[in-house]
Motif scaffolding. Structure first.
Motif, PDB file in Angstrom:
ATOM      1  N   THR A 114      40.979  24.673  42.209  1.00  0.00           N
ATOM      2  CA  THR A 114      40.915  26.083  42.263  1.00  0.00           C
ATOM      3  C   THR A 114      39.374  26.363  41.901  1.00  0.00           C
ATOM      4  O   THR A 114      38.697  27.347  42.438  1.00  0.00           O
ATOM      5  CB  THR A 114      41.860  26.858  41.228  1.00  0.00           C
ATOM      6  OG1 THR A 114      43.034  26.572  41.740  1.00  0.00           O
ATOM      7  CG2 THR A 114      41.672  28.308  41.314  1.00  0.00           C
ATOM      8  N   HIS A 118      35.996  28.371  44.136  1.00  0.00           N
ATOM      9  CA  HIS A 118      35.806  29.575  43.503  1.00  0.00           C
ATOM     10  C   HIS A 118      34.606  30.059  44.404  1.00  0.00           C
ATOM     11  O   HIS A 118      34.663  31.337  44.724  1.00  0.00           O
ATOM     12  CB  HIS A 118      35.515  29.550  42.158  1.00  0.00           C
ATOM     13  CG  HIS A 118      35.099  30.730  41.732  1.00  0.00           C
ATOM     14  ND1 HIS A 118      33.739  31.168  41.527  1.00  0.00           N
ATOM     15  CD2 HIS A 118      35.697  31.657  40.936  1.00  0.00           C
ATOM     16  CE1 HIS A 118      33.653  32.401  40.870  1.00  0.00           C
ATOM     17  NE2 HIS A 118      34.879  32.892  40.642  1.00  0.00           N
ATOM     18  N   HIS A 177      49.195  28.918  45.872  1.00  0.00           N
ATOM     19  CA  HIS A 177      48.579  27.572  45.049  1.00  0.00           C
ATOM     20  C   HIS A 177      49.731  26.832  45.156  1.00  0.00           C
ATOM     21  O   HIS A 177      51.172  27.158  45.153  1.00  0.00           O
ATOM     22  CB  HIS A 177      48.170  28.001  43.753  1.00  0.00           C
ATOM     23  CG  HIS A 177      46.902  28.916  43.703  1.00  0.00           C
ATOM     24  ND1 HIS A 177      45.931  28.319  43.623  1.00  0.00           N
ATOM     25  CD2 HIS A 177      46.696  30.163  43.888  1.00  0.00           C
ATOM     26  CE1 HIS A 177      44.750  29.248  43.455  1.00  0.00           C
ATOM     27  NE2 HIS A 177      45.294  30.253  43.903  1.00  0.00           N
ATOM     28  N   THR A 204      48.430  24.081  40.351  1.00  0.00           N
ATOM     29  CA  THR A 204      47.564  25.217  40.400  1.00  0.00           C
ATOM     30  C   THR A 204      46.559  24.944  41.821  1.00  0.00           C
ATOM     31  O   THR A 204      45.834  26.056  41.950  1.00  0.00           O
ATOM     32  CB  THR A 204      46.747  25.494  39.333  1.00  0.00           C
ATOM     33  OG1 THR A 204      46.133  24.380  38.807  1.00  0.00           O
ATOM     34  CG2 THR A 204      47.697  25.826  38.329  1.00  0.00           C
ATOM     35  N   PRO A 206      44.871  24.884  45.294  1.00  0.00           N
ATOM     36  CA  PRO A 206      45.295  25.983  46.382  1.00  0.00           C
ATOM     37  C   PRO A 206      45.964  25.043  47.602  1.00  0.00           C
ATOM     38  O   PRO A 206      45.440  23.750  47.964  1.00  0.00           O
ATOM     39  CB  PRO A 206      43.804  26.373  46.777  1.00  0.00           C
ATOM     40  CG  PRO A 206      42.928  25.318  46.392  1.00  0.00           C
ATOM     41  CD  PRO A 206      43.443  24.652  45.156  1.00  0.00           C
TER      42      PRO A 206
END
Length: 268
Positions: A114, A118, A177, A204, A206
């Motif tokens: 994740t 970003h 996710h 978590t 994606p």
């Protein structure tokens, strides 16, 4: 063969088109028609070698902040330890309005985490929970997100000014996710989450991603496209996993990814 999600563009010719938004016209529409309706749509494409796909819609109807959000997906990680595999879902904002490509894998473990993605999609702006709080504070509230391989989600919520503006400016991204640990590298599957060390990385990372763009359709399709998931959240009504979510976390950490072990053993 996967069940086909209804493709809205396939029926566009049968729908009377309303105002047509182009990338260059959204900012003007935001100023001139902020109190009118608008529809934004995202095609959700798989990341991290996942096999799912889906669609997301956001419809503003007469209010600049109130939005009906519909998400349908299929083909994601289905279950763990007898319970549905939770799939956190968010509107990400203040990034570049796009989904990351393979070059985002900075540590070379074969997985885009994740935080590695970003720069592309930005921060969690809205947590698309089934009920209750929708702020970034609920980003990891896995007991209040849809779960399982398929889901049909619909909820009307009030976006804050920043989130609404980012959607109107086509700088918002939908991210789903939770990846199947058997479809990623063993190195990545054994890591702790980059968001919460109490969670495993697969919980978590994606799985699906899509940029929200102004739709050329006059309105959002009636109801969420049916993927067979059997899940719809409206207002504050929704599905709670409760103990199943807690079991998911404990089982992943304690069992050392029993799902992956079973898969590897069965392939020998």
């Amino acid at each position: 063969m996967r069940t086909s999600i209804k493709k809205p563009l396939a029926i566009a010719g049968a729908i009377s088109l309303g105002v047509l938004f182009s990338a260059g016209g959204v900012a003007q529409a935001q100023e001139d028609d902020w109190d009118d309706w608008a529809v934004f749509q995202a095609d959700l494409q798989p990341l991290n070698n996942q096999q799912g796909w889906g669609e997301a819609w956001i419809e503003f109807d007469g209010d600049q902040n109130e939005a009906t959000i519909s998400i349908s997906y299929e083909g994601l990680a289905e279950e763990f330890d007898g319970g549905p595999f939770p799939h956190a879902q968010h509107i990400h904002i203040n990034g570049n309005g796009v989904c990351p490509d393979e070059s985002a894998d900075e540590d070379g473990d074969g997985l885009i985490s994740t935080t590695e993605g970003h720069h592309a999609y930005g921060d969690v702006g809205t947590s698309l929970t089934t009920e209750g709080d929708t702020s970034p504070d609920s980003a990891l509230a896995i007991d209040r997100f849809p779960g399982g391989s398929n889901a049909d989600y619909e909820r009307t919520i009030v976006l804050d000014d920043e989130n609404a503006a980012q959607v109107w400016e086509e700088n918002a991204v939908i991210v789903i996710h939770g990846v199947d640990p058997t479809l990623i590298s063993e190195e990545a599957a054994e890591k702790e989450s980059d968001l919460d060390p109490d969670l495993p990385m697969p919980a978590t990372a994606p799985a699906l991603c899509g940029s929200l763009l102004a739709s050329q359709m006059g309105q959002m399709p009636e109801g969420a496209p049916d993927t067979g998931g059997g899940f719809i959240a409206e207002g504050n009504a929704g599905l709670m996993f409760g103990a199943a979510a807690a079991t998911f976390v404990a089982a992943v950490l304690a069992a050392g990814y029993a799902l992956r072990t079973r898969s590897v053993t069965g392939s020998k």
